[in-house]
Design a protein around this motif. Sequence first.
Motif, PDB file in Angstrom:
ATOM      1  N   GLY A 264       0.791  -1.228   0.000  1.00  0.00           N
ATOM      2  CA  GLY A 264       0.000   0.000   0.000  1.00  0.00           C
ATOM      3  C   GLY A 264       0.825   1.280   0.000  1.00  0.00           C
ATOM      4  N   ARG A 265       2.156   1.158   0.080  1.00  0.00           N
ATOM      5  CA  ARG A 265       2.999   2.369   0.047  1.00  0.00           C
ATOM      6  C   ARG A 265       3.680   2.508  -1.309  1.00  0.00           C
ATOM      7  N   THR A 266       3.943   3.751  -1.681  1.00  0.00           N
ATOM      8  CA  THR A 266       4.655   4.013  -2.935  1.00  0.00           C
ATOM      9  C   THR A 266       6.113   4.311  -2.597  1.00  0.00           C
ATOM     10  N   ILE A 267       7.015   3.631  -3.299  1.00  0.00           N
ATOM     11  CA  ILE A 267       8.443   3.853  -3.035  1.00  0.00           C
ATOM     12  C   ILE A 267       9.135   4.174  -4.355  1.00  0.00           C
ATOM     13  N   ASP A 268       9.865   5.268  -4.361  1.00  0.00           N
ATOM     14  CA  ASP A 268      10.559   5.709  -5.575  1.00  0.00           C
ATOM     15  C   ASP A 268      12.033   5.355  -5.518  1.00  0.00           C
ATOM     16  N   PHE A 269      12.559   4.970  -6.667  1.00  0.00           N
ATOM     17  CA  PHE A 269      13.988   4.690  -6.812  1.00  0.00           C
ATOM     18  C   PHE A 269      14.571   5.602  -7.872  1.00  0.00           C
ATOM     19  N   ARG A 270      15.745   6.144  -7.610  1.00  0.00           N
ATOM     20  CA  ARG A 270      16.487   6.853  -8.651  1.00  0.00           C
ATOM     21  C   ARG A 270      17.302   5.824  -9.444  1.00  0.00           C
ATOM     22  N   ALA A 271      17.668   6.147 -10.666  1.00  0.00           N
ATOM     23  CA  ALA A 271      18.566   5.248 -11.416  1.00  0.00           C
ATOM     24  C   ALA A 271      19.875   5.151 -10.637  1.00  0.00           C
ATOM     25  N   GLY A 272      20.349   3.943 -10.402  1.00  0.00           N
ATOM     26  CA  GLY A 272      21.613   3.755  -9.684  1.00  0.00           C
ATOM     27  C   GLY A 272      21.463   3.714  -8.169  1.00  0.00           C
ATOM     28  N   GLU A 273      20.267   4.009  -7.679  1.00  0.00           N
ATOM     29  CA  GLU A 273      20.065   3.957  -6.215  1.00  0.00           C
ATOM     30  C   GLU A 273      20.146   2.496  -5.754  1.00  0.00           C
ATOM     31  N   THR A 274      20.720   2.270  -4.577  1.00  0.00           N
ATOM     32  CA  THR A 274      20.885   0.880  -4.142  1.00  0.00           C
ATOM     33  C   THR A 274      20.096   0.580  -2.878  1.00  0.00           C
ATOM     34  N   ILE A 275      19.766  -0.702  -2.765  1.00  0.00           N
ATOM     35  CA  ILE A 275      19.260  -1.242  -1.492  1.00  0.00           C
ATOM     36  C   ILE A 275      20.416  -2.064  -0.924  1.00  0.00           C
ATOM     37  N   HIS A 276      20.873  -1.709   0.255  1.00  0.00           N
ATOM     38  CA  HIS A 276      21.985  -2.426   0.882  1.00  0.00           C
ATOM     39  C   HIS A 276      21.399  -3.656   1.583  1.00  0.00           C
ATOM     40  N   THR A 277      21.771  -4.842   1.100  1.00  0.00           N
ATOM     41  CA  THR A 277      21.099  -6.047   1.607  1.00  0.00           C
ATOM     42  C   THR A 277      21.946  -6.872   2.572  1.00  0.00           C
ATOM     43  N   GLU A 278      23.267  -6.729   2.526  1.00  0.00           N
ATOM     44  CA  GLU A 278      24.073  -7.567   3.433  1.00  0.00           C
ATOM     45  C   GLU A 278      25.476  -7.016   3.588  1.00  0.00           C
ATOM     46  N   ASN A 279      26.021  -7.225   4.790  1.00  0.00           N
ATOM     47  CA  ASN A 279      27.461  -7.079   5.010  1.00  0.00           C
ATOM     48  C   ASN A 279      27.985  -8.436   5.453  1.00  0.00           C
ATOM     49  N   SER A 280      29.183  -8.750   5.032  1.00  0.00           N
ATOM     50  CA  SER A 280      29.822  -9.981   5.499  1.00  0.00           C
ATOM     51  C   SER A 280      31.240  -9.604   5.913  1.00  0.00           C
ATOM     52  N   TYR A 281      31.421  -9.404   7.231  1.00  0.00           N
ATOM     53  CA  TYR A 281      32.708  -8.932   7.745  1.00  0.00           C
ATOM     54  C   TYR A 281      33.738 -10.045   7.741  1.00  0.00           C
ATOM     55  N   LYS A 282      34.948  -9.669   7.426  1.00  0.00           N
ATOM     56  CA  LYS A 282      36.072 -10.595   7.418  1.00  0.00           C
ATOM     57  C   LYS A 282      37.058 -10.139   8.499  1.00  0.00           C
ATOM     58  N   TYR A 283      37.733 -11.087   9.115  1.00  0.00           N
ATOM     59  CA  TYR A 283      38.626 -10.780  10.233  1.00  0.00           C
ATOM     60  C   TYR A 283      40.004 -11.367   9.987  1.00  0.00           C
ATOM     61  N   THR A 284      41.006 -10.804  10.663  1.00  0.00           N
ATOM     62  CA  THR A 284      42.284 -11.515  10.770  1.00  0.00           C
ATOM     63  C   THR A 284      42.145 -12.420  11.992  1.00  0.00           C
ATOM     64  N   LEU A 285      43.109 -13.328  12.176  1.00  0.00           N
ATOM     65  CA  LEU A 285      43.067 -14.169  13.389  1.00  0.00           C
ATOM     66  C   LEU A 285      43.075 -13.258  14.610  1.00  0.00           C
ATOM     67  N   GLU A 286      43.913 -12.210  14.544  1.00  0.00           N
ATOM     68  CA  GLU A 286      44.080 -11.318  15.708  1.00  0.00           C
ATOM     69  C   GLU A 286      42.846 -10.453  15.930  1.00  0.00           C
ATOM     70  N   SER A 287      42.283  -9.918  14.843  1.00  0.00           N
ATOM     71  CA  SER A 287      41.147  -8.995  15.058  1.00  0.00           C
ATOM     72  C   SER A 287      39.950  -9.761  15.598  1.00  0.00           C
ATOM     73  N   PHE A 288      39.803 -11.046  15.210  1.00  0.00           N
ATOM     74  CA  PHE A 288      38.680 -11.784  15.789  1.00  0.00           C
ATOM     75  C   PHE A 288      38.942 -12.103  17.254  1.00  0.00           C
ATOM     76  N   VAL A 289      40.180 -12.474  17.585  1.00  0.00           N
ATOM     77  CA  VAL A 289      40.492 -12.768  18.996  1.00  0.00           C
ATOM     78  C   VAL A 289      40.260 -11.517  19.855  1.00  0.00           C
ATOM     79  N   ALA A 290      40.613 -10.354  19.312  1.00  0.00           N
ATOM     80  CA  ALA A 290      40.399  -9.109  20.071  1.00  0.00           C
ATOM     81  C   ALA A 290      38.909  -8.890  20.314  1.00  0.00           C
ATOM     82  N   LEU A 291      38.097  -9.143  19.293  1.00  0.00           N
ATOM     83  CA  LEU A 291      36.639  -8.996  19.442  1.00  0.00           C
ATOM     84  C   LEU A 291      36.126  -9.979  20.507  1.00  0.00           C
TER      85      LEU A 291
END
Length: 319
Positions: A264-291
């Motif tokens: 029931g809602r109207t949604i407008d898109f510009r040409a080139g506009e994006t929907i951000h659907t996912e992030n997939s973070y990558k870690y080093t061994l050290e950065s994950f251990v720190a987390l």
Amino acid sequence: MTAQTAFRSAPADNAFLRDVVAGLTARPKRLPPKYFYDEAGARLFEAITALPEYYPTRCELALLDAYAADLARLIPPDAALIEFGSGSTRKVRILIAATPAIAAYVPVDISTEMLAQEAQALQRDHPRLMVVPVEADFTRAFALPTAIAGMARVGFFPGSTIGNFEPSDAADFLRHAGNMLGAGAGLIIGVDLIKDKALLDAAYDDAAGVTARFNLNLLARINRELGADLDLSGFEHRAFYDVERCRIEMHLVSRRPQRVRVAGRTIDFRAGETIHTENSYKYTLESFVALARAAGWSPVAVFTDGMFAVHALRWTGEG
Ligand code: AVI
């Protein structure tokens, strides 16, 4: 259907409608990745795990196989293994086969049907194992079954699903898991590693276009379940590794200016506009251990092939 994922979501309900409307009216537009996994999405994800470019599943299975005996030694006698977002039992079967010390297995998943099917099949193959499925969204508080009261606890969170959380949410989840599993608990967790950008880009933008179909299925799901009129040919898949942010970003890009109706809602898109659907973070061994340390877990061991890592952690609650 055997997609191993934390993010299998419940059937369409008000939350789906609310999240879609909120996400498509936000700037920039976004949609939560947990909605990828309807039946079609789960099938597509399963196909992704077999793609030549998508190395994480193959690498993690090989690591679990190669180091099963080492992991088994880290699991105390009569332990309960609690798998977060269990889905398929393909990975946990490797651990269970190598670890007679595992007395109980608690798969936690939101998908009732798959949970029951996989639990039954596992129970048939391991008649002496206590299998106690729990239907729950593991990112929220849920009660562990009383059947495992008093048993040593080890969490299992494979698949690098932790990478789909924002780092602060990943830390919150790790803390919540530790508090729930309790004093002395262990955690075996799969984490994808930072690597060459070309390899990462290809893993999320495969030549056969399966990841593109997986991404676009989100729009098809909105059409199916919310009666929207999104034209899938008006959007294209975009995925790339952002070296600064250490994450894959996935987007759906509008090919042209367009106006769509969603619930029931109207949604407008510009040409080139994006929907951000996912992030997939990558870690080093050290950065994950720190987390992990900051979230109350101390490192015990790590098994890696340079592409992917399986970390074994112990809960201290300090961090
Ligand atoms: C479920 N999760 C760990 C996958 C990943 O690699 O981030 C989801 C995925 N998205 C595109 N390809 C795979």
